[in-house]
Design an enzyme around this catalytic site. Structure first.
Site, PDB file in Angstrom:
ATOM      1  N   VAL A  80       0.856  -1.192   0.000  1.00  0.00           N
ATOM      2  CA  VAL A  80       0.000   0.000   0.000  1.00  0.00           C
ATOM      3  C   VAL A  80       0.882   1.228   0.000  1.00  0.00           C
ATOM      4  CG1 VAL A  80      -1.788   1.287   1.208  1.00  0.00           C
ATOM      5  CG2 VAL A  80      -1.831  -1.218   1.245  1.00  0.00           C
ATOM      6  N   LYS A 152      -7.637   7.028 -18.406  1.00  0.00           N
ATOM      7  CA  LYS A 152      -9.031   7.461 -18.515  1.00  0.00           C
ATOM      8  C   LYS A 152      -9.111   8.983 -18.596  1.00  0.00           C
ATOM      9  CE  LYS A 152     -13.433   7.580 -16.047  1.00  0.00           C
ATOM     10  NZ  LYS A 152     -14.275   7.035 -14.950  1.00  0.00           N
ATOM     11  N   HIS A 290       9.544 -31.432 -42.801  1.00  0.00           N
ATOM     12  CA  HIS A 290       8.088 -31.314 -42.912  1.00  0.00           C
ATOM     13  C   HIS A 290       7.400 -31.755 -41.622  1.00  0.00           C
ATOM     14  CE1 HIS A 290       8.368 -30.181 -47.091  1.00  0.00           C
ATOM     15  NE2 HIS A 290       9.146 -31.226 -47.312  1.00  0.00           N
TER      16      HIS A 290
END
Length: 536
Positions: A80, A152, A290
């Site tokens: 935090v 935003k 291949h």
């Protein structure tokens, strides 16, 4: 009547936004000091966290700790730090709206015009092989929140998620501010960045959950970035590109050391070669053509140069088909192996590394592509295949244990005599090798090297005939492995008639007893594995 936040008449124009205050919190410190110097020189207040603040301060520039802004110390071992209104109100306030500006003033919060954030190195931590708890600690929470909030609010805030964008920001600072076009472009990059980050986290959780035996996920998200366009696809009229999957650690992440540009088919064959070579514990080489092996071998006992020995033994299986093949080695390529390849036309060699002397010799083969695997390369846990309209997901078909005793632990000998250790090793080698061969697969092996391979036929009888034909006289006394059960005894009869002494197959046919009876009559030992290895 529309509320104030949706009333277009209330929005004030903001094209160029001067940068007065910046929030900087980065795990990647590349060019951080140069950015801080430009911001400080323009009088920008820099707010920062933890080691980022220390780096800026140590470089001699003023910095405000985020704890001084929030009035709350970093806590819970740094989990935090920035999750606080003192930060996020400054990020999200739309200053085109007068009442937003007024509310910031009432709260005593200053806005940010620039946010520089890159996220914890989650992908790099996963690639390092770190334990689960260490990986979880690299899941960034505050970083993505700041990035998304700023993106935003691109009308007011420039969000930077990569040092690659620093020059543009430095130029904008000196020019008086960021433009709306610049901020919108930065916001687009920011949302792509957090989307890729969240995808990597989601993929890791899905893989961890599935590896614990949980059900396959209800939702699957795959994030990939284009590495480059390819010349063409399987054929010249098809467009193609190579993409790197977020969190990937395979052939797409290999480093090309020399040679022509890789083609679509080169990548497919190189990946198939890795599948074959890396199932082996001893030094091993697989040669692919291949997407099918034309030779797989491990080193001869007591070989002076194990990987060179493995290559020679793999090449001897089918020298004609090896022309123009793709080679994978599970050990570094030595000078001796390079010398073995001097006169053999080869398209690609992929390996964990190359000796400097080998690289020097390969310089004469300018078209030869050399790929060095990433240090964290490992076989995938899951297989994904696109189909029209969707995709298929399955557990990767992998051998769980390295030692041959573990691989053979659950086999059942249904007839014949118990083989010695050398023969058992050959059985394990043949059984592992047939996993890399396209179905229907028949592998003939002696001394842990393939001597004949039958692959891709629409019936198992033809695969048996092809393997015997390819092996020639070497079939006598060899081991035969079949990737699935024999539906009839005709295939095993072809093998036994040619001189095969031991057969290993999954079993499970309604006619197993007929096959067992034939083997018993011919004095051939037969094992059932109760597990097949189809490879389509």
């Amino acid at each position: 009547m529309a509320g104030p936040r949706h009333d277009p008449s209330l929005y004030r124009d903001r094209d160029v936004v001067p940068i007065r205050r910046a929030l900087v919190s980065v795990s990647d410190k590349t060019n951080l000091v140069a950015l801080a110097e430009a911001l400080a020189g323009a009088g920008v207040e820099i707010v920062s966290t933890g080691s980022t603040a220390a780096t800026i301060r140590d470089a001699g520039f003023a910095v405000t700790d985020v704890a001084d802004v929030t009035g709350f110390p970093e806590s819970l071992d740094g989990r935090v730090k920035t999750l606080h209104p003192g930060v996020h109100a400054g990020l999200l306030a739309d200053l085109r709206l007068e009442h937003h500006e007024d509310q910031l003033g009432d709260l005593g919060i200053a806005p940010f015009e620039l946010v520089v954030v890159n996220l914890y190195p989650f992908v790099e931590t996963v690639r390092s092989g770190a334990e689960s708890d260490a990986v979880v600690e690299q899941i960034d929470i505050g970083g993505p929140a700041m990035v998304r909030a700023s993106a935003k609010n691109f009308a007011n805030v420039a969000i930077v998620v990569s040092p690659e964008s620093y020059p543009g920001i430095i130029e904008a600072v000196s020019a008086g501010g960021t433009s709306l076009v610049q901020r919108r472009e930065l916001a687009a990059r920011a949302f792509a960045h957090t989307a890729a980050y969240d995808t990597a986290v989601a993929q890791w959780f899905a893989e961890e959950t599935m590896s614990g035996g949980a059900a396959l996920p209800d939702h699957l998200t795959i994030q990939a970035e284009k590495l480059s366009n390819l010349r063409y696809g399987e054929n010249a009229h098809q467009r193609a590109a190579i993409y790197s999957r977020v969190g990937g650690h395979g052939i797409a992440q290999a480093t090309q050391l020399q040679g022509k540009e890789m083609s679509y088919n080169n990548y497919v064959d190189a990946d198939a070669a890795l599948r074959a070579a890396y199932d082996m514990v001893l030094p091993a080489v697989a040669i692919i053509k291949h997407a099918n092996p034309c030779g797989i071998a491990v080193s001869a006992p007591n070989a002076l140069d194990p990987i060179a020995s493995a290559h020679l033994r793999a090449h001897e299986c089918d020298p004609v088909s090896a022309f123009g093949g793709v080679i994978a080695a599970n050990r570094p390529v030595t000078l001796k192996m390079a010398e073995n390849l001097r006169d053999i036309f080869t398209e690609v060699i992929v390996a964990p590394d190359f000796e400097p002397a080998a690289l020097e010799l390969f310089k004469d083969k300018k078209n030869l592509r050399l790929l060095k695997l990433p240090d964290d390369w490992r076989q995938e846990r899951m297989d994904v295949r696109l189909v029209s309209g969707g995709l298929l997901l399955q557990d990767a078909d992998r051998f769980p244990d390295d030692d041959f005793e573990s691989v053979a632990a659950n086999w059942r000998m249904v007839c014949g005599e118990l083989p010695d250790d050398v023969t058992t090793q050959d059985l394990v080698f043949a059984w592992k090798s047939c996993r890399a061969v396209k179905s229907n697969a028949i592998v003939l092996a002696r001394n842990s090297a393939t001597v004949g391979i039958g692959m891709g036929q629409v019936n198992r009888l033809d695969s048996c005939r092809l393997a015997v034909e390819r092996a020639g006289d070497r079939v006598v006394g060899s081991i035969a492995a079949s990737d699935a059960f024999f539906p009839f005894s005709d295939g095993p009869e072809v093998l036994m008639n040619a001189g095969v002494k031991v057969i290993i197959q999954p079993g499970g046919s309604v006619r197993d007893e007929e096959t067992i009876a034939l083997a018993r009559e011919r004095g051939v030992t037969m094992f059932f594995t109760d597990e097949r290895h189809f490879f389509h």
